[in-house]
Design a protein around this motif. Structure first.
Motif, PDB file in Angstrom:
ATOM      1  N   ASP A  16     -48.892  29.365  -6.802  1.00  0.00           N
ATOM      2  CA  ASP A  16     -49.238  30.012  -8.074  1.00  0.00           C
ATOM      3  C   ASP A  16     -47.998  30.294  -8.913  1.00  0.00           C
ATOM      4  OD1 ASP A  16     -51.940  29.967  -7.494  1.00  0.00           O
ATOM      5  OD2 ASP A  16     -51.989  32.038  -6.769  1.00  0.00           O
ATOM      6  N   GLU A  17     -46.951  30.797  -8.282  1.00  0.00           N
ATOM      7  CA  GLU A  17     -45.724  31.099  -9.020  1.00  0.00           C
ATOM      8  C   GLU A  17     -45.058  29.819  -9.506  1.00  0.00           C
ATOM      9  OE1 GLU A  17     -42.776  33.307 -10.903  1.00  0.00           O
ATOM     10  OE2 GLU A  17     -44.794  33.794 -10.257  1.00  0.00           O
ATOM     11  N   TRP A  18     -45.101  28.772  -8.703  1.00  0.00           N
ATOM     12  CA  TRP A  18     -44.538  27.478  -9.107  1.00  0.00           C
ATOM     13  C   TRP A  18     -45.259  26.959 -10.356  1.00  0.00           C
ATOM     14  CZ3 TRP A  18     -40.240  24.974  -7.842  1.00  0.00           C
ATOM     15  CH2 TRP A  18     -40.117  23.635  -8.213  1.00  0.00           C
ATOM     16  N   LYS A  19     -46.574  27.058 -10.349  1.00  0.00           N
ATOM     17  CA  LYS A  19     -47.357  26.605 -11.507  1.00  0.00           C
ATOM     18  C   LYS A  19     -46.988  27.416 -12.750  1.00  0.00           C
ATOM     19  CE  LYS A  19     -51.959  26.030 -13.237  1.00  0.00           C
ATOM     20  NZ  LYS A  19     -53.041  25.186 -13.146  1.00  0.00           N
ATOM     21  N   ARG A  20     -46.837  28.722 -12.595  1.00  0.00           N
ATOM     22  CA  ARG A  20     -46.463  29.573 -13.728  1.00  0.00           C
ATOM     23  C   ARG A  20     -45.093  29.177 -14.270  1.00  0.00           C
ATOM     24  NH1 ARG A  20     -43.734  33.726 -15.269  1.00  0.00           N
ATOM     25  NH2 ARG A  20     -42.685  34.174 -13.316  1.00  0.00           N
ATOM     26  N   LEU A  21     -44.137  28.902 -13.379  1.00  0.00           N
ATOM     27  CA  LEU A  21     -42.804  28.468 -13.808  1.00  0.00           C
ATOM     28  C   LEU A  21     -42.870  27.126 -14.532  1.00  0.00           C
ATOM     29  CD1 LEU A  21     -40.606  29.428 -10.752  1.00  0.00           C
ATOM     30  CD2 LEU A  21     -40.343  30.272 -13.086  1.00  0.00           C
ATOM     31  N   LEU A  25     -41.515  26.429 -18.219  1.00  0.00           N
ATOM     32  CA  LEU A  25     -40.484  25.418 -18.472  1.00  0.00           C
ATOM     33  C   LEU A  25     -40.997  24.322 -19.402  1.00  0.00           C
ATOM     34  CD1 LEU A  25     -38.853  25.110 -14.949  1.00  0.00           C
ATOM     35  CD2 LEU A  25     -37.754  25.941 -17.041  1.00  0.00           C
ATOM     36  N   ASN A  26     -42.254  23.934 -19.240  1.00  0.00           N
ATOM     37  CA  ASN A  26     -42.821  22.886 -20.082  1.00  0.00           C
ATOM     38  C   ASN A  26     -43.042  23.340 -21.519  1.00  0.00           C
ATOM     39  OD1 ASN A  26     -42.778  20.975 -18.069  1.00  0.00           O
ATOM     40  ND2 ASN A  26     -44.842  21.467 -17.369  1.00  0.00           N
ATOM     41  N   SER A  27     -43.079  24.640 -21.744  1.00  0.00           N
ATOM     42  CA  SER A  27     -43.254  25.142 -23.110  1.00  0.00           C
ATOM     43  C   SER A  27     -41.918  25.283 -23.847  1.00  0.00           C
ATOM     44  CB  SER A  27     -43.972  26.498 -23.089  1.00  0.00           C
ATOM     45  OG  SER A  27     -43.103  27.497 -22.586  1.00  0.00           O
ATOM     46  N   ASN A  41     -32.064  19.862 -12.540  1.00  0.00           N
ATOM     47  CA  ASN A  41     -31.508  20.477 -11.335  1.00  0.00           C
ATOM     48  C   ASN A  41     -32.521  21.328 -10.580  1.00  0.00           C
ATOM     49  OD1 ASN A  41     -28.632  19.682 -11.218  1.00  0.00           O
ATOM     50  ND2 ASN A  41     -28.634  20.539 -13.267  1.00  0.00           N
ATOM     51  N   PHE A  42     -33.529  21.808 -11.265  1.00  0.00           N
ATOM     52  CA  PHE A  42     -34.567  22.626 -10.646  1.00  0.00           C
ATOM     53  C   PHE A  42     -35.634  21.765  -9.971  1.00  0.00           C
ATOM     54  CE2 PHE A  42     -38.504  25.193 -10.983  1.00  0.00           C
ATOM     55  CZ  PHE A  42     -38.098  26.312 -10.277  1.00  0.00           C
ATOM     56  N   TYR A  43     -36.111  20.748 -10.696  1.00  0.00           N
ATOM     57  CA  TYR A  43     -37.214  19.927 -10.193  1.00  0.00           C
ATOM     58  C   TYR A  43     -36.801  18.819  -9.223  1.00  0.00           C
ATOM     59  CZ  TYR A  43     -40.525  21.870 -13.614  1.00  0.00           C
ATOM     60  OH  TYR A  43     -41.336  22.688 -14.339  1.00  0.00           O
ATOM     61  N   SER A  44     -35.680  18.165  -9.481  1.00  0.00           N
ATOM     62  CA  SER A  44     -35.382  16.963  -8.693  1.00  0.00           C
ATOM     63  C   SER A  44     -35.218  17.226  -7.194  1.00  0.00           C
ATOM     64  CB  SER A  44     -34.181  16.216  -9.259  1.00  0.00           C
ATOM     65  OG  SER A  44     -33.018  16.985  -9.164  1.00  0.00           O
ATOM     66  N   PRO A  45     -34.626  18.332  -6.752  1.00  0.00           N
ATOM     67  CA  PRO A  45     -34.551  18.540  -5.305  1.00  0.00           C
ATOM     68  C   PRO A  45     -35.775  19.258  -4.734  1.00  0.00           C
ATOM     69  CG  PRO A  45     -33.259  20.222  -6.391  1.00  0.00           C
ATOM     70  CD  PRO A  45     -33.787  19.292  -7.471  1.00  0.00           C
TER      71      PRO A  45
END
Length: 113
Positions: A16-21, A25-27, A41-45
């Motif tokens: 749930d927290e990942w989806k909120r982040l 980030l997408n906005s 740097n956040f998503y790739s690893p």
């Protein structure tokens, strides 16, 4: 859980927290270099890690290596996420942070906390 590396530690998020982040980030502006760099740097690893029957997660080797995790680790609950540190590195960072707690308390007081 979703696990990624931020600086010198791993950070684990609930789904749930990942989806909120992701939504936050997408906005944000797509063509801002700092935001693009952060997203990369956040998503790739990032890895989705599943709990086993004993309630443990297997953190992929490349994440353990990048965070410098050795034998002993510290799980630091941070409210909305959990930081996963190499124990020696956590102790050094924690001790260094203790030296400046007066200014931290002052800043929190200024924010009304």
């Amino acid at each position: 859980l979703y696990v990624t590396i931020l600086g010198d530690r791993l950070v684990a998020y609930s789904a749930d927290e990942w989806k909120r982040l992701e939504e936050q980030l997408n906005s944000m502006p797509r063509f801002n270099k700092k935001i693009r760099d952060f997203r990369r740097n956040f998503y790739s690893p990032a890895e989705r890690c599943v709990l086993n029957k004993a309630g443990r997660i297997l953190i992929p080797q490349f994440l353990r290596e990048r965070a410098g995790l050795k034998r002993d680790v510290v799980l630091a609950g941070m409210g909305l996420d959990i930081e996963i540190w190499d124990a020696e590195r956590f102790e050094a960072v924690f001790q260094a942070g203790q030296e400046d707690m007066d200014s931290v308390f002052e800043a929190l007081d200024e924010m009304g906390l």
